[in-house]
Design a protein around this motif. Sequence first.
Motif, short mmCIF file in Angstrom:
data_model
loop_
_atom_site.label_atom_id
_atom_site.label_comp_id
_atom_site.label_asym_id
_atom_site.label_seq_id
_atom_site.Cartn_x
_atom_site.Cartn_y
_atom_site.Cartn_z
N LYS B 287 0.94 -1.12 0.12
CA LYS B 287 -0.05 0.21 0.08
C LYS B 287 0.67 1.23 -0.08
CE LYS B 287 -4.41 -1.35 2.00
NZ LYS B 287 -5.12 -1.15 3.11
N GLY B 288 2.25 0.99 0.10
CA GLY B 288 3.01 2.02 0.18
C GLY B 288 2.98 2.93 1.31
N LEU B 289 2.52 2.32 2.53
CA LEU B 289 2.59 3.10 3.74
C LEU B 289 3.83 2.68 4.68
CD1 LEU B 289 -1.04 2.95 5.15
CD2 LEU B 289 0.01 5.00 4.55
N LEU B 290 4.54 1.67 4.09
CA LEU B 290 5.56 1.31 4.75
C LEU B 290 7.00 1.06 3.88
CD1 LEU B 290 6.98 -0.02 7.42
CD2 LEU B 290 5.98 -2.25 6.57
N GLN B 291 7.96 1.39 4.18
CA GLN B 291 9.06 1.12 3.48
C GLN B 291 10.13 0.54 4.35
OE1 GLN B 291 11.25 4.55 1.77
NE2 GLN B 291 9.55 4.49 0.12
N ILE B 292 10.83 -0.52 3.98
CA ILE B 292 11.91 -1.22 4.63
C ILE B 292 13.02 -1.01 3.88
CG2 ILE B 292 12.45 -3.20 5.86
CD1 ILE B 292 9.56 -4.14 5.52
N HIS B 293 14.03 -0.43 4.72
CA HIS B 293 15.46 -0.26 4.10
C HIS B 293 16.21 -1.48 5.00
CE1 HIS B 293 15.15 3.46 1.82
NE2 HIS B 293 14.06 3.56 2.75
N SER B 294 16.59 -2.35 4.19
CA SER B 294 17.41 -3.23 4.83
C SER B 294 19.13 -3.10 4.24
CB SER B 294 17.45 -4.58 4.47
OG SER B 294 15.75 -4.94 5.09
N SER B 295 20.08 -3.13 5.09
CA SER B 295 21.44 -3.11 4.70
C SER B 295 22.23 -3.71 6.02
CB SER B 295 21.82 -1.76 4.19
OG SER B 295 21.63 -0.81 5.53
N ARG B 296 23.52 -4.12 5.39
CA ARG B 296 24.23 -4.58 6.53
C ARG B 296 25.10 -3.28 7.28
NH1 ARG B 296 23.78 -8.96 8.87
NH2 ARG B 296 22.82 -10.50 7.62
N PRO B 297 25.09 -3.50 8.38
CA PRO B 297 25.65 -2.32 9.06
C PRO B 297 27.16 -1.94 8.74
CG PRO B 297 25.19 -4.12 10.72
CD PRO B 297 24.70 -4.48 9.45
N THR B 298 27.76 -2.90 8.23
CA THR B 298 29.26 -2.76 7.74
C THR B 298 29.54 -2.45 6.48
OG1 THR B 298 29.17 -5.31 7.41
CG2 THR B 298 30.33 -4.44 9.36
N VAL B 313 14.37 9.40 5.06
CA VAL B 313 13.31 10.21 6.10
C VAL B 313 12.80 11.39 5.32
CG1 VAL B 313 13.06 11.70 8.09
CG2 VAL B 313 13.94 9.38 8.11
N ARG B 314 13.76 12.32 4.78
CA ARG B 314 13.44 13.51 3.84
C ARG B 314 12.50 13.14 2.70
NH1 ARG B 314 18.41 16.16 4.76
NH2 ARG B 314 17.97 17.43 6.41
N SER B 315 12.85 12.09 1.83
CA SER B 315 11.83 11.85 0.72
C SER B 315 10.62 11.22 1.19
CB SER B 315 12.74 10.76 -0.17
OG SER B 315 13.23 9.58 0.36
N PHE B 316 10.48 10.24 2.38
CA PHE B 316 9.58 9.47 2.39
C PHE B 316 8.38 10.20 3.31
CE2 PHE B 316 7.18 5.56 4.56
CZ PHE B 316 6.54 5.07 3.04
N VAL B 320 6.67 7.60 11.49
CA VAL B 320 7.08 6.66 12.57
C VAL B 320 8.26 6.22 11.92
CG1 VAL B 320 6.76 4.55 13.63
CG2 VAL B 320 5.00 6.37 13.67
N VAL B 321 9.41 6.14 12.59
CA VAL B 321 10.46 5.35 12.24
C VAL B 321 11.10 4.31 13.15
CG1 VAL B 321 12.99 5.65 11.75
CG2 VAL B 321 11.40 7.47 10.95
#
Lengths: 94, 530
Positions: B287-298, B313-316, B320-321
Amino acid sequence: MSKTVAFELRLYVAGQTAKSIAACANLQRICETHLAGQYRIEIIDLIKNPKLAAGDQILAVPTLVRRLPKPITKIIGDLSDEERVLVGLDVRPI
Amino acid sequence: MLAMEFLVRGATQYGEPGVFMMFEENVAELTANVRSLGFDLEKLVAQKKLVLDHVHIERSEIEETGEYDLEGLFIRLDHAVKSIGAKRVVLDTVEALFSGLPNHAILRAELRRLFRWLKDHGLTAVITGERGEQSLTRYGLEEYVADCVIILDQRIHEQISTRRLRVLKYRGSAHGTNEYPFLIGERGLSVLPITSLRLDHEVSAKRIPTGIARLDEMLGGHGVFRGSSVLVSGSSGTGKSSVGARFAEAACRRGERVLLFAYEESSAQIVRNMGSIGIDLGLWVKKGLLQIHSSRPTLQGLEQHLLMMHDAVRSFHPSVVVVDPISNLTLDRDASAVKPTLMRLIDFLKQQQITTLFTSLTAGGGETTENSQLGVSSLMDTWLLLRNVEFNGERNRTIYVLKSRGMAHSNQVREFVLSDKGIELVDVYLGADRVLTGTARVAQEELERTAAARREEDHQRKLSQLASRQKAIEAQIAALRCEAEVESAEVAFSLSRETLHQRTAQQSTDVMAYLRGADKTGSGGKKGKR
């Protein structure tokens, strides 16, 4: 002595400053002394023709550019040191 | 790079054309290099907003004889500036002049004249210089020329490099003196201020539910404040991510936008795993309400992660984060660097009125979990602690509210149950001397129930016993009363008989006396005299 001009020189100056005038005079003298008849001098005043500065990558003024024979060399300063000018132009004193 | 951005932004956003005079790269190289940042120099040149001028100095071609000056450079610059009416000038890198021209004394004098000249013409100039060993620039230019000195450097710490920027001096302005990490990203260069200078973000009194009803109750009945930051900490497997996911889902249900940064699992994995506890994140992603950003911390430095978050955050524009977990971001990095960075993140999010939920992994179980929180707990408004309680051969999850600013919150421990229906909080068994959870709690409750039933039975029996005894006593009382009645009848009877007897006796004496003609005055005593 060939009839073709061996040395094609360009002197870049900026206006009629003391250094420009000194450089012109020095150049004339040196050429007359060592390269009589084999040279051609073109004097470019950058204040009148600022576009030309980029063509020969001129930073410092006055700059003497030896366009011929190749490779191009540049001599900056008022050309007061005759020895170094000759070395720079690769002209052995006759 | 900074200089280029300065020019390009000037040209495109502020309508100030610029001249880029370079001494190292040539025009073609520079154009190609900055294209990767999204700057189209050719177009700008065509639009007469930008002039690129490559000044080439070849030491071997140059002989010096006597006096000279750099009027040629001036003239070129002047010409370039005039041709487009430039307001901004970049000289990159003036050091090249020093290597090209041997007479430094003249150069210095000329550069000083150049800077003077730039100022007189009302040009803003960015001059780049290499950093020297001792001084700020290799040839000590900065002391006398610049109004503002910015230092950029690149540091490598624990194999991860961070570019930093520092404003060393800036005449006539109050400037931040700290070092700021910066990043060269797809959209150019971005700088992160360490913190907002003041803590003056607006606060909201609105509360938003956490998605776990009983947890809301623990937090004074309404959940957390909008724009506050929540830390959920606990050791592995305590359900931190689930709380985070639930929180995200609850926000989505309210129609708010949520950004989830995951540093442990891929987004598909999160969606699948959260499905197992009845949280359907995939729906909200679609629905476009949730965005998941996954990445490795390293993947990159902490600062870079932070910048990524900023960009996202600026673009979305989420409200709630969720960051899951922050502790992974700090892998192999000293905690001292982490705190300011997180502080920056929190400040940034708070200024945007974004409610944030961070999860944080604490090492091991044990009782020490409360003090190993990367020192960030003080930055948080609400802190939930999830803890595994191991007892009786099983581990059970418990949840505490360690703190929650500005609201009455429960001091009670709740048991935290994950099932396919979602998250439930259950009251723990608060026994006489300990807290029980899980099957121990169930067993204990069973025990309690049977004990109560037995007591009830006992009580009933006792009651009936008492009643029957009472009846017996009453019967006894009745019997006794009968007896007493009999007795009293007997008494009355014997009394009356006695009276009768006495009376009859008296009468017979009187009769006897009469018969014997005794004195009327005589008494019975005189009878002996007869």
